[in-house]
Design an enzyme around this catalytic site. Structure first.
Site, PDB file in Angstrom:
ATOM      1  N   LEU A   1      -6.388  -0.536   3.625  1.00  0.00           N
ATOM      2  CA  LEU A   1      -5.781  -1.836   3.347  1.00  0.00           C
ATOM      3  C   LEU A   1      -6.707  -2.945   3.798  1.00  0.00           C
ATOM      4  O   LEU A   1      -6.475  -4.105   3.512  1.00  0.00           O
ATOM      5  CB  LEU A   1      -4.432  -1.924   4.051  1.00  0.00           C
ATOM      6  CG  LEU A   1      -3.505  -0.745   3.735  1.00  0.00           C
ATOM      7  CD1 LEU A   1      -2.255  -0.806   4.581  1.00  0.00           C
ATOM      8  CD2 LEU A   1      -3.152  -0.727   2.250  1.00  0.00           C
ATOM      9  N   ARG A   2      -7.751  -2.586   4.519  1.00  0.00           N
ATOM     10  CA  ARG A   2      -8.805  -3.511   4.958  1.00  0.00           C
ATOM     11  C   ARG A   2      -8.357  -4.512   5.997  1.00  0.00           C
ATOM     12  O   ARG A   2      -9.109  -5.413   6.345  1.00  0.00           O
ATOM     13  CB  ARG A   2      -9.407  -4.247   3.752  1.00  0.00           C
ATOM     14  CG  ARG A   2     -10.131  -3.337   2.768  1.00  0.00           C
ATOM     15  CD  ARG A   2     -11.203  -2.516   3.426  1.00  0.00           C
ATOM     16  NE  ARG A   2     -12.195  -2.042   2.455  1.00  0.00           N
ATOM     17  CZ  ARG A   2     -13.242  -1.301   2.783  1.00  0.00           C
ATOM     18  NH1 ARG A   2     -13.428  -0.920   4.042  1.00  0.00           N
ATOM     19  NH2 ARG A   2     -14.112  -0.921   1.868  1.00  0.00           N
TER      20      ARG A   2
ATOM     21  N   ASP B   1      -8.005   7.831  -1.848  1.00  0.00           N
ATOM     22  CA  ASP B   1      -9.103   7.351  -1.002  1.00  0.00           C
ATOM     23  C   ASP B   1      -9.444   5.903  -1.364  1.00  0.00           C
ATOM     24  O   ASP B   1     -10.615   5.507  -1.424  1.00  0.00           O
ATOM     25  CB  ASP B   1     -10.335   8.248  -1.118  1.00  0.00           C
ATOM     26  CG  ASP B   1     -11.211   8.145   0.140  1.00  0.00           C
ATOM     27  OD1 ASP B   1     -10.695   7.690   1.175  1.00  0.00           O
ATOM     28  OD2 ASP B   1     -12.395   8.498   0.075  1.00  0.00           O
TER      29      ASP B   1
END
Lengths: 326, 427
Positions: B65-66, B307
Site C-alpha cells: 500500500l506504500r 504482489d
C-alpha cells in the site's frame, strides 16, 4: 502452453523496416548489415583525400552523449561526424548512480529542444539507448536518430560492424570462416555485437573461448560453440577476436590473477600458431599487453588492430549517413 | 442495510458450491445463500448479478500500500480503491514501508487508518527483524497483538542463518507464522534478470535458479528443525515447486504462493528492456512458468497473490537494471487468475479457491467463503466481459504493469466489504 501476449516491434527500425536507430546488431538482417558495410567502402577513401570531408550531413547537429567515459570511442564518432560535415557537440555527463535514468531522459529532452538530429549514446546500463528510443517515439521526437555507442554489457554495434568490415576486407567471404572470440564475454558488449553480426552474416562456426566465470549462462543459445581450452578453441580458426579484460575483474572472485589469466587465455605466438597460418588477430582496444595479448602478437604481422581503427571511422560515417542523410 | 444479490451463479470453493443462488446480506453479514430469502429479510438494495459469478471477496497475500513512507508511489486511499475495483476484500501487506513495520505503533496506525467502510481488511505482515536488517528480532508478540498476521522480511534476506534459526524458533514459540522469500542474497547480488538465454543476450546480470533453491533448502531445513509454520512467498522456478512438493510429501506443513505475473510471463517478455518486467524474483524461463501454472493447478502451490507493487512513472523510466522493481496487481489478480484458469481448462471453483479460501487458510482467518453468519465479503464479476488494462482503467496510483494494453477476461461488477458496497460498476 500460452503464447506470449506481447508484440515487440524492433525499435531500431521504422514502420517501413528501414534503419531509424542503430541500437544493436541483434535483429538486423543480413541485407541490412551488408548494406552498412557496402556503404562504408567509399568512405574509407575520404580519409585519403587532402580535404577529408564530404558534405552529406552539413547543417546536422550530432550530440555525443557519453554517460560513461571513453575518449577513444567518442573521438572516432567525432571524426566520423566531422568528415560528414556535421556539427558535433560533445557532452560528458557525470552520473550519480541514483539518477542515471532521469538524467538520460531529461538530458535528451533538453537537447531535443535544441534541434538535435542525432544522439550518439554511451551508458553504463544495458538497454539505456532503448529507453531513449522509446521515449523519443512516445513523445513524437523519433526524427532524432540514436546510435548506441555502447550500453552496459549489451551492445556496441558500431564496433561489431567495424569488426565485420575488417573481416570482410581480409577474408572476403563470411560463409567459409571459423571465428573465435576470446576472453571476458560475460561483461562484453563488443562480444555480443560481434556474435549477432557474425551469425547473421553466415559465419558457420563462431567459437567463444574463456573460463566459465567469464561466459554467460545460455551463451550457446546465441549460436556459438563454447570452449574453455584456448588451444583447442583456436585450432584451425581464420579470425581471432580478442576481448579486453578489465582490471577490476581481478578484484572479485572471477579470476585469481592477471598472470594466471594470461597463461590460460592470453594470446601468445605459440597459441596463435594453432590457428590457420593466414589467420588475422583483432582487438577492440585498448589492449592490456601481457594480460590478454602478448606484445609479439599485438605488434605482429597477423594483427589488424590498427586497420580496425581506420575502418571504424568509415563504418561510423556510413551509419551516420544512412540514419541522418537525406 | 439489507442487500439482495440476485440471479447470480454462486461459486464458493470452500463448500464446493457452484450453482445458481441468490445471496442475502443483512447488517454486514451473510444471512442466506440459496433460492429464497430468510424470514423477515427485506432488501433495501437489490444487486442484479445476471450472467455474473458471485464468489467470496478475493484475498491477496501480498499487496504493498506504500504507506507509510512512499506516498508518492501510492496512498492508502488510491490502493484501497484499487482493491475494491479488483474485488479484493482482504489483503496482507509486506513490512517494507518507510519506516519498516517493525514497531507495534506503526502497525496500529496502519490498521487504524485502513479501518474505514469500503476499505479492504488490511493485515500487516510484521517485520521479522528490526529494519528488516536481519540482525535483531522484532517484538513479535507485541506486533501480533497490534494486528500482524505473520512475520516476514519482504524481499530482504536474513543473511546470518543463525539469526534466521533464532527468528524461526522465537516465532514458533508463540505459534506465529513466518512468510519468507527464498532468494540467496549472494547469488542474487547485482542480478536483475533470470540467469539464462535472455539475460545473456541483453547483457543483464543474472540471478540463477540456484538462488531460489539454495535459500529454499535452508528455509525448509530450519522449518523442520524449529517446527515454525513456514509460508514461502513468490516461488519462481520449477525446481522450487518440486522442492516444496517434496518437503510436503515428507510431512512438513509448508505452504507457498506465487504471483500472477509469473503465471503468464517469462524472461522473454523482457523484450527490448521493458522495465515493467523488472520483478523480484525475476521472471524465469518458459518451463519454469509452465511448472508454476501446473503447480498452482495441482495445489503444490497453495495460493496466488498479486504482489501488488505500485511504482511511479519516474521509477520505471529507467534503464532496465536501474528501474524500480514490481508491478501493480490488485486489479489484475482476478483477470489473470481467470486467464490462467481458462488456458488450463480448470474448473472456476478450483481457480477461485487459490485467491479466496486457500489464502484465507494461510492467513489463519475465517474468511474467503460465503456462509450464513460470516461477514459479507463478496465479489461479483462478469466472466464474459473483459478488463482493458490501461492507465485510465487502473485505479491504483501505480500504472506499472507489463500487461498494459491487454484485454483480460473478467470484469468486477460489485465488491462488498462487510456488507458495504465498496465498488459498483465502474464507480
Amino acid at each position: 502452453m500460452t503464447s506470449t501476449p506481447f508484440n515487440h516491434r524492433n525499435p531500431q527500425l521504422n514502420r517501413h523496416g528501414e534503419l531509424n536507430h542503430l541500437l544493436s546488431t541483434d535483429g538486423l538482417s543480413r541485407e541490412m548489415l551488408t548494406r552498412i558495410l557496402d556503404t562504408a567502402v567509399p568512405f574509407t577513401e575520404v580519409a585519403e583525400r587532402e580535404v577529408k570531408k564530404v558534405p552529406l550531413l552539413r547543417g546536422k547537429s550530432i550530440f555525443n552523449l557519453f554517460f560513461e567515459n571513453s575518449t577513444r570511442t567518442r573521438t572516432t564518432f567525432e571524426i566520423a561526424a566531422k568528415r560528414l560535415s556535421a556539427d558535433v557537440i560533445n557532452l560528458n555527463i557525470n552520473t550519480s548512480s541514483a539518477s542515471k535514468g532521469e538524467t538520460l531522459i531529461d538530458t535528451a529532452d533538453n537537447l531535443a529542444a535544441m534541434q538535435a538530429d542525432m544522439f550518439v549514446v554511451r551508458h553504463a546500463a544495458s538497454g539505456a539507448p532503448y529507453l531513449l528510443a522509446q521515449h523519443l517515439a512516445a513523445t513524437g521526437q523519433d526524427h532524432i536518430h540514436i546510435i548506441n555507442a555502447g550500453d552496459g554489457r549489451h551492445a556496441h554495434p558500431t564496433q561489431g560492424l567495424l569488426d565485420m568490415y575488417t573481416i570482410r576486407h581480409y577474408k572476403q567471404d563470411f560463409t567459409q570462416l571459423t571465428v573465435a572470440i576470446v576472453g571476458d564475454v560475460l561483461h562484453s558488449r563488443v562480444a555480443r555485437s560481434q556474435i549477432h553480426a557474425l551469425t547473421t552474416l553466415g559465419v558457420p562456426e563462431v567459437r567463444v573461448i574463456g573460463p566459465k566465470t567469464l561466459l554467460p549462462t545460455g551463451i550457446e543459445r546465441m549460436g556459438v560453440q563454447v570452449f574453455h581450452d584456448m588451444k583447442e578453441g583456436l585450432r584451425g580458426v581464420d579470425v581471432v577476436m580478442m576481448l579486453r579484460l578489465q582490471n577490476e575483474r581481478m578484484q572479485g572472485a572471477l579470476l585469481p590473477s592477471a598472470q594466471e589469466y594470461f597463461k590460460s587465455y592470453g594470446l601468445t605466438p605459440d597459441k596463435l600458431a594453432l590457428a590457420k597460418p593466414a589467420a588475422i588477430v583483432m582487438h577492440p582496444g585498448p589492449m592490456n599487453r601481457g594480460v590478454e595479448i602478448d606484445s609479439a602478437v599485438a605488434d605482429g604481422g597477423q594483427a589488424v588492430i590498427l586497420p580496425q581503427v581506420t575502418f571504424g571511422i568509415a563504418v561510423r560515417m556510413a551509419v551516420m549517413a544512412m540514419l541522418a542523410g537525406a | 442495510m439489507d442487500i439482495h444479490i440476485q440471479n447470480g451463479r454462486l461459486i464458493d470453493p470452500a463448500s464446493n458450491t457452484d450453482q445458481a443462488a441468490d445471496v442475502f446480506i443483512s447488517a454486514g453479514k451473510i444471512v442466506g445463500a440459496g433460492g429464497t430469502a430468510p424470514d423477515g429479510f427485506k432488501a433495501d438494495k437489490v444487486l442484479d448479478a445476471t450472467g455474473c459469478i458471485v464468489c467470496p471477496g478475493l484475498i491477496d497475500l501480498s499487496a504493498r500500500l506504500r504507506e507509510p513512507g512512499f506516498e508518492y508511489k501510492a496512498t492508502l486511499e488510491s490502493e484501497m480503491a484499487a482493491a475494491a475495483a479488483g474485488g479484493v476484500t482482504r489483503l496482507a501487506c509486506p513490512p517494507d514501508t518507510d519506516p519498516v513495520l517493525d514497531e507495534p505503533g506503526l502497525v496500529e496506525m496502519l490498521t487504524h487508518r485502513a479501518r474505514l467502510p469500503g476499505f479492504a481488511h488490511v493485515h500487516p505482515i510484521g517485520a521479522l527483524t528490526t529494519q528488516l536488517a536481519g540482525k535483531k528480532l522484532t517484538e513479535m508478540a507485541e506486533l501480533s497483538e497490534a494486528g500482524c498476521v505473520a512475520f516476514g522480511q519482504a524481499n530482504q534476506a536474513i543473511i546470518d542463518t543463525q539469526v534466521l534459526l533464532h527468528a524461526m524458533q522465537y516465532a514458533a514459540t508463540f505459534g506465529f507464522p513466518v512468510w519468507l522469500q527464498a532468494q540467496d542474497p549472494f547469488l542474487a547480488k547485482l542480478g536483475v534478470a533470470h540467469d539464462g538465454e535472455v539475460a545473456a543476450r541483453l547483457g543483464l546480470a543474472g540471478i540463477p535458479v540456484a538462488a531460489e533453491t539454495i535459500a529454499l533448502a535452508t528455509l525448509l531445513q530450519l522449518a523442520r528443525e524449529t517446527g515454525v509454520r513456514l509460508h514461502v512467498t513468490r516461488i519462481s522456478s520449477a525446481a522450487g515447486v518440486d522442492m516444496i512438493a517434496a518437503a510436503r510429501a515428507s510431512g512438513l506443513a509448508v505452504t507457498c504462493d506465487t504471483a500472477v505475473h509469473y503465471l503468464h510471463l517469462c524472461d522473454h517478455d523482457i523484450g527490448f528492456f521493458n522495465a515493467h518486467a523488472r520483478l523480484d524474483p525475476p521472471l524465469r524461463a518458459q518451463r519454469d512458468r509452465d511448472a508454476l501454472r501446473a503447480g498452482l493447478a495441482s495445489g503444490a502451490i497453495t495460493a496466488l497473490c498479486s504482489d501488488h507493487t505500485p511504482v511511479d512513472d519516474d521509477g520505471k523510466q529507467m534503464p532496465f537494471g536501474e528501474a524500480d522493481i514490481g508491478a501493480t496487481g490488485l486489479e489484475l489478480l482476478l483477470p489473470l487468475t481467470l486467464k490462467w484458469a481458462e488456458e488450463m481448462r480448470l474448473p472456476l471453483a478450483t481457480a477461485l479457491a487459490r485467491i479466496t479460501s486457500d489464502p484465507a487458510r494461510i492467513m489463519g482467518v475465517d474468511a474467503g467463503r460465503i456462509a450464513p453468519g460470516l461477514a459479507a465479503n463478496v465479489c461479483v464479476f462478469d466472466p464474459a466481459a473483459s478488463f482493458l488494462v490501461n492507465r485510465n482503467n487502473l485505479k491504483s496510483q501505480g500504472k506499472n504493469t507489463p500487461f498494459l494494453g491487454l484485454a483480460l477476461p473478467g470484469q468486477v461488477r460489485y465488491t462488498l466489504i462487510d456488507g458495504y458496497l465498496a465498488y459498483a460498476d465502474g464507480k
